[in-house]
Structure formats: structure tokens, C-alpha cells
Scaffold this active site. Sequence first.
Site, PDB file in Angstrom:
ATOM      1  N   ARG A  13     -26.438  -5.103  18.276  1.00  0.00           N
ATOM      2  CA  ARG A  13     -25.864  -5.410  16.960  1.00  0.00           C
ATOM      3  C   ARG A  13     -26.736  -6.431  16.209  1.00  0.00           C
ATOM      4  O   ARG A  13     -26.959  -6.299  15.004  1.00  0.00           O
ATOM      5  CB  ARG A  13     -24.436  -5.955  17.144  1.00  0.00           C
ATOM      6  N   MET A  66      -4.572  -9.376   5.700  1.00  0.00           N
ATOM      7  CA  MET A  66      -5.384  -9.706   4.522  1.00  0.00           C
ATOM      8  C   MET A  66      -5.482  -8.555   3.514  1.00  0.00           C
ATOM      9  O   MET A  66      -5.409  -8.789   2.308  1.00  0.00           O
ATOM     10  CB  MET A  66      -6.779 -10.159   4.960  1.00  0.00           C
ATOM     11  N   GLU A 125      -4.978   4.506  13.985  1.00  0.00           N
ATOM     12  CA  GLU A 125      -5.831   3.525  14.674  1.00  0.00           C
ATOM     13  C   GLU A 125      -6.527   4.084  15.911  1.00  0.00           C
ATOM     14  O   GLU A 125      -7.429   3.427  16.444  1.00  0.00           O
ATOM     15  CB  GLU A 125      -5.031   2.258  15.050  1.00  0.00           C
ATOM     16  N   TYR A 170      -0.464   4.589  10.586  1.00  0.00           N
ATOM     17  CA  TYR A 170      -0.723   3.588  11.639  1.00  0.00           C
ATOM     18  C   TYR A 170       0.527   3.490  12.510  1.00  0.00           C
ATOM     19  O   TYR A 170       1.648   3.427  11.977  1.00  0.00           O
ATOM     20  CB  TYR A 170      -0.980   2.203  11.026  1.00  0.00           C
ATOM     21  N   ARG A 206       0.841  -1.193   0.000  1.00  0.00           N
ATOM     22  CA  ARG A 206       0.000   0.000   0.000  1.00  0.00           C
ATOM     23  C   ARG A 206       0.884   1.254   0.000  1.00  0.00           C
ATOM     24  O   ARG A 206       2.087   1.175   0.207  1.00  0.00           O
ATOM     25  CB  ARG A 206      -0.908   0.008   1.246  1.00  0.00           C
ATOM     26  N   LYS A 210       2.240   2.097   7.185  1.00  0.00           N
ATOM     27  CA  LYS A 210       2.723   1.327   8.335  1.00  0.00           C
ATOM     28  C   LYS A 210       3.540   2.192   9.284  1.00  0.00           C
ATOM     29  O   LYS A 210       4.051   3.259   8.910  1.00  0.00           O
ATOM     30  CB  LYS A 210       3.601   0.170   7.829  1.00  0.00           C
ATOM     31  N   HIS A 221       0.351   1.727  16.175  1.00  0.00           N
ATOM     32  CA  HIS A 221       0.220   0.555  17.069  1.00  0.00           C
ATOM     33  C   HIS A 221       1.369   0.520  18.077  1.00  0.00           C
ATOM     34  O   HIS A 221       2.174  -0.415  18.117  1.00  0.00           O
ATOM     35  CB  HIS A 221       0.172  -0.746  16.246  1.00  0.00           C
ATOM     36  N   VAL A 246     -10.120 -14.269  10.529  1.00  0.00           N
ATOM     37  CA  VAL A 246      -9.741 -12.866  10.283  1.00  0.00           C
ATOM     38  C   VAL A 246      -9.199 -12.251  11.577  1.00  0.00           C
ATOM     39  O   VAL A 246      -8.349 -11.363  11.548  1.00  0.00           O
ATOM     40  CB  VAL A 246     -10.945 -12.057   9.749  1.00  0.00           C
ATOM     41  N   ALA A 247      -9.666 -12.739  12.706  1.00  0.00           N
ATOM     42  CA  ALA A 247      -9.226 -12.191  13.998  1.00  0.00           C
ATOM     43  C   ALA A 247      -7.822 -12.659  14.399  1.00  0.00           C
ATOM     44  O   ALA A 247      -7.393 -12.442  15.534  1.00  0.00           O
ATOM     45  CB  ALA A 247     -10.229 -12.571  15.090  1.00  0.00           C
ATOM     46  N   ILE A 248      -7.098 -13.243  13.446  1.00  0.00           N
ATOM     47  CA  ILE A 248      -5.761 -13.772  13.752  1.00  0.00           C
ATOM     48  C   ILE A 248      -4.817 -12.662  14.225  1.00  0.00           C
ATOM     49  O   ILE A 248      -3.900 -12.906  15.000  1.00  0.00           O
ATOM     50  CB  ILE A 248      -5.171 -14.514  12.521  1.00  0.00           C
ATOM     51  N   ASP A 249      -5.070 -11.408  13.789  1.00  0.00           N
ATOM     52  CA  ASP A 249      -4.179 -10.325  14.235  1.00  0.00           C
ATOM     53  C   ASP A 249      -4.357 -10.029  15.718  1.00  0.00           C
ATOM     54  O   ASP A 249      -3.542  -9.323  16.316  1.00  0.00           O
ATOM     55  CB  ASP A 249      -4.368  -9.062  13.384  1.00  0.00           C
TER      56      ASP A 249
HETATM   57  N1  LIG Z   1      -6.525 -10.370   9.373  1.00  0.00           N
HETATM   58  C1  LIG Z   1      -6.644  -9.154   8.917  1.00  0.00           C
HETATM   59  O1  LIG Z   1      -6.008  -8.763   7.932  1.00  0.00           O
HETATM   60  C2  LIG Z   1      -7.590  -8.193   9.577  1.00  0.00           C
HETATM   61  C3  LIG Z   1      -7.967  -7.004   8.934  1.00  0.00           C
HETATM   62  C4  LIG Z   1      -8.892  -6.168   9.560  1.00  0.00           C
HETATM   63  C5  LIG Z   1      -9.402  -6.512  10.819  1.00  0.00           C
HETATM   64  N2  LIG Z   1      -8.985  -7.683  11.420  1.00  0.00           N
HETATM   65  C6  LIG Z   1      -9.486  -8.119  12.736  1.00  0.00           C
HETATM   66  O2  LIG Z   1     -10.806  -8.609  12.605  1.00  0.00           O
HETATM   67  C7  LIG Z   1     -11.399  -8.597  13.904  1.00  0.00           C
HETATM   68  C8  LIG Z   1     -12.796  -8.000  13.851  1.00  0.00           C
HETATM   69  O3  LIG Z   1     -12.693  -6.608  13.536  1.00  0.00           O
HETATM   70  P1  LIG Z   1     -13.975  -5.664  13.388  1.00  0.00           P
HETATM   71  O4  LIG Z   1     -13.479  -4.381  12.813  1.00  0.00           O
HETATM   72  O5  LIG Z   1     -15.066  -6.395  12.708  1.00  0.00           O
HETATM   73  O6  LIG Z   1     -14.366  -5.442  14.914  1.00  0.00           O
HETATM   74  P2  LIG Z   1     -15.798  -4.963  15.451  1.00  0.00           P
HETATM   75  O7  LIG Z   1     -15.572  -4.419  16.812  1.00  0.00           O
HETATM   76  O8  LIG Z   1     -16.486  -4.118  14.423  1.00  0.00           O
HETATM   77  O9  LIG Z   1     -16.650  -6.309  15.563  1.00  0.00           O
HETATM   78  C9  LIG Z   1     -16.370  -7.329  16.471  1.00  0.00           C
HETATM   79  C10 LIG Z   1     -17.666  -8.007  16.842  1.00  0.00           C
HETATM   80  O10 LIG Z   1     -17.359  -9.182  17.615  1.00  0.00           O
HETATM   81  C11 LIG Z   1     -18.430  -9.344  18.501  1.00  0.00           C
HETATM   82  N3  LIG Z   1     -18.073 -10.325  19.535  1.00  0.00           N
HETATM   83  C12 LIG Z   1     -17.275 -10.169  20.623  1.00  0.00           C
HETATM   84  N4  LIG Z   1     -17.220 -11.326  21.309  1.00  0.00           N
HETATM   85  C13 LIG Z   1     -17.981 -12.233  20.630  1.00  0.00           C
HETATM   86  C14 LIG Z   1     -18.306 -13.603  20.823  1.00  0.00           C
HETATM   87  N5  LIG Z   1     -17.852 -14.288  21.871  1.00  0.00           N
HETATM   88  N6  LIG Z   1     -19.105 -14.200  19.909  1.00  0.00           N
HETATM   89  C15 LIG Z   1     -19.588 -13.538  18.844  1.00  0.00           C
HETATM   90  N7  LIG Z   1     -19.316 -12.235  18.620  1.00  0.00           N
HETATM   91  C16 LIG Z   1     -18.510 -11.593  19.498  1.00  0.00           C
HETATM   92  C17 LIG Z   1     -18.714  -7.938  19.009  1.00  0.00           C
HETATM   93  O11 LIG Z   1     -19.993  -7.827  19.603  1.00  0.00           O
HETATM   94  C18 LIG Z   1     -18.599  -7.146  17.702  1.00  0.00           C
HETATM   95  O12 LIG Z   1     -19.860  -6.991  17.049  1.00  0.00           O
HETATM   96  C19 LIG Z   1     -10.421  -7.799  14.795  1.00  0.00           C
HETATM   97  O13 LIG Z   1      -9.620  -8.713  15.514  1.00  0.00           O
HETATM   98  C20 LIG Z   1      -9.593  -7.066  13.784  1.00  0.00           C
HETATM   99  O14 LIG Z   1      -8.332  -6.703  14.304  1.00  0.00           O
HETATM  100  C21 LIG Z   1      -8.086  -8.491  10.817  1.00  0.00           C
END
Ligand SMILES: NC(=O)c1ccc[n+]([C@@H]2O[C@H](COP(=O)([O-])OP(=O)(O)OC[C@H]3O[C@@H](n4cnc5c(N)ncnc54)[C@H](O)[C@@H]3O)[C@@H](O)[C@H]2O)c1
Length: 372
Positions: free
Chosen positions: A203, A301, A118, A94, A15, A75, A96, A267-270
Site C-alpha cells: 500500500r 459521517m 457490505e 446494508y 439517505r 440501513k 451487518h 473515522v475508525a470509531i465505527d
Molecule cells: N465513521 C464513519 O462514518 C466511517 C465511514 C466509513 C468507514 N469508516 C471506517 O474507517 C475505517 C477505515 O476504512 P477503510 O475503508 O479505509 O479501510 P481499508 O481497509 O481500505 O484501509 C485500512 C488501512 O489501515 C491499514 N492499517 C491497519 N493497521 C494499521 C496500523 N497499525 N497502522 C497504520 N495503518 C494500519 C491497512 O493496511 C489499510 O491500508 C474502518 O474502520 C471503517 O469502518 C468509518
Amino acid sequence: MKIGCPKEIKPQEFRVGMTPNAAQEAVARGHEVIIETGAGQGSGFDNADYVAAGARIVDTAAEVFATADMIVKVKEPQAGERKMLREGQLLFTYLHLAPDPDQTHDLLASGCTAIAYETVTDANGGLPLLAPMSEVAGRLAPQVGSWTLQKANGGRGVLMGGVPGVGPAKVVVIGGGVVGTHAAKIAAGMGADVTVLDRSLPRLRYLDDVFGGTFKNQYSTAGATAELIQSADMVIGAVLIPGAAAPKLVTRAQLSTMKPGAVLVDVAIDQGGCFETSKATTHAEPIYDVDGIMHYCVANMPGAVARTSTIALGNATMPFMLALADKGWKQACQDDPHLMAGLNVHAGQLTYYAVGKALGIDVVSPNVVIKA
Ligand SMILES: NC(=O)c1ccc[n+]([C@@H]2O[C@H](COP(=O)([O-])OP(=O)(O)OC[C@H]3O[C@@H](n4cnc5c(N)ncnc54)[C@H](O)[C@@H]3O)[C@@H](O)[C@H]2O)c1
């Protein structure tokens, strides 16, 4: 103001901090834009595109850092870049900082003013400069998941939309925030049968109101998750508990209850991942198999679609970048408390409480430094 944009040097980062369109807007307001040669290449922008926008191309990052009043990046600055920052210079990118004491100490020592994408906020309590990357990752998740579902890639050999006479893939999305909602929209658009799990009733109400006819939703409990994953072809992990590691919502033992060749996209791997068997992967080797279940766990991603990501990020950062350039950081932050929430470092002082708490460094309120 002189606005400088160096080429990103972090590995695998394609990017760029400024699009030609953003450069053009800045130039039209009387600012000078300096771009390092080739900075936009990874996102499909040539030097010529920036020149046409009125920017000046320079040969080295050193020239960008030496000339610019404000550095705009993607970054966090790498060690070599941090050495080039100087007192009074503005850094907008960013950062962090909380898990990164080396960077924090270098930024403090440089005397620069650093505003972190962020931590900029919006009126709805969201993070407007993180949201575009969540949108990208969410929309990409069913796309990479459907590729992984193909037989040659280790998957079940199931087509997302099915065909007449053959039912669609079943997709479960855990977490219905930004990532989860965008993932569900795309998976449903591909014709899959989609259920979103979330713990937040407001939500779920929103998802029901807006997307009730497009995908289903269900309250997230261990029991509901255990039941849904047994019939799922794809499970997308999209949970976030702010400031905490992701909770592990699918255990290794549960993999044996799933269909062989089903796909987990974490996706939540970060944030450590929400499946027990997740480990971060790269775009070069994105998938692996555990007990016959395919995993996709790429931590950055948006890098796979650098051009879309650059433009999406640029759309979100541009109004703030222009405000900083037009007014200077002090006035811009005074006028906009959401931009002020982005202030992390100023003139050797840390100004963001969560970072100070994480690293044991004293913090000065942004309200104090802004009046100094
Ligand atoms: N891998 C990547 O490249 C990449 C890129 C962008 C974001 N992410 C990650 O993706 C994840 C989600 O980001 P987001 O922007 O959607 O966050 P967000 O805050 O918009 O959404 C997270 C959702 O998870 C819900 N939640 C919490 N605990 C839960 C549970 N036990 N069961 C079900 N739902 C639950 C919350 O209520 C919320 O609605 C974050 O960890 C973020 O860092 C990763």
C-alpha cells in the site's frame, strides 16, 4: 420485477436506497418502481423527481413491502420493517448481521432472501458497496477537522493551507486505505503538509507511486506515530483490521505530548476507534475535548452529506440492483460470484459463514441453496 424503496426510519438516516436516476434505469428495462412518499426528501429528491423517472409514489411503507418483489434500502431493516418482509421477497441493503442476533433471527423467520451490501466483493478483493462510504468519510475528515481546528471550536486556530509567509497545518493520517487516501488527498488539496502512515508495504508503494508529490508516507510503528503526533495540528484515524476492533494507536498519556488545541478525527470509531480517548459522537454534538485535544468521532459521517452519500451509494449499487431485477437473484448470483458473496440469508437458512460463526447458527453454502 416490482422494485420497492421505503423511506429510511433509523434515527439520523437521511439517505435513500434508490435515486431517481436509478429508478429511471429500472423503469427503462421494464421494471416497476414503487417509492414511499418523501423517501428521497432527506437527500434532496422530491416525489416529483421519482414520478418524472417513471416511478409510482405510495403513501406508506406497508404498501411498498406488500407490493414489491425486491426491497432496496440503505440501513438494515428495523424491527417493524422486518415484520413486513415475506417469503420469497428479495431484500438488498446494508445488513451487518454479525453483531445483530435479533435482526438475523427475524430475517430467517421471514423466509426472505437477503443480500447484504457490505459483503458483496469485487475482483480486487475490495468491498465495492462499502468503498463509496469510506470515500465520503475520508474526504469529509479534513473538512470537519479544519472546522474543529478553528479557535471558536476549541482548536489551535490554524489554517490548513497557511498563507504566504505562514506555514500550513501538519496533518497525520494513520491508515492509508480508502478512507486514509481520500482524507490525505483532500487535506493536501487544502494546502496542508500531510503524512500517511500504513503497515502495508504494498500500500505504501502504491501511495508513493501515485501520490508521491502530493503527500508523504511512512511505515506505521508506535515510534513513528509518537514522533509525528507531537508536531501535528490534526491526526486522522483511518485504520482497519478486517473483522477486528481498531487497534489503539494513540494513548491518553500521549495527548500531553501534542500541541494544545490539536485535533483528532477518528473515522475508525465505527470499529471502536483508534485513539484511546475516542468515544462515538453524533452530528448534533460532534466534538469534545480531552486534556486540551479536540476529538471528532462521529460514527456515521456520511450522514452529514446525505445527498452526496446517496448518489455515491446509488452509483455503486445500481448495476447489482439491475442485475437482480433483470435476472432474478438466483441467475444474477450464478452469473456473478461477487454478488453471490452478498447472499446472507435465503428461505430461513443462513448463507454467510462469518455471521454463522459470530452468532452460533448453522450455515448452508450459497452454492447449495442456489441449486435447490
Ligand atoms: N465513521 C464513519 O462514518 C466511517 C465511514 C466509513 C468507514 N469508516 C471506517 O474507517 C475505517 C477505515 O476504512 P477503510 O475503508 O479505509 O479501510 P481499508 O481497509 O481500505 O484501509 C485500512 C488501512 O489501515 C491499514 N492499517 C491497519 N493497521 C494499521 C496500523 N497499525 N497502522 C497504520 N495503518 C494500519 C491497512 O493496511 C489499510 O491500508 C474502518 O474502520 C471503517 O469502518 C468509518
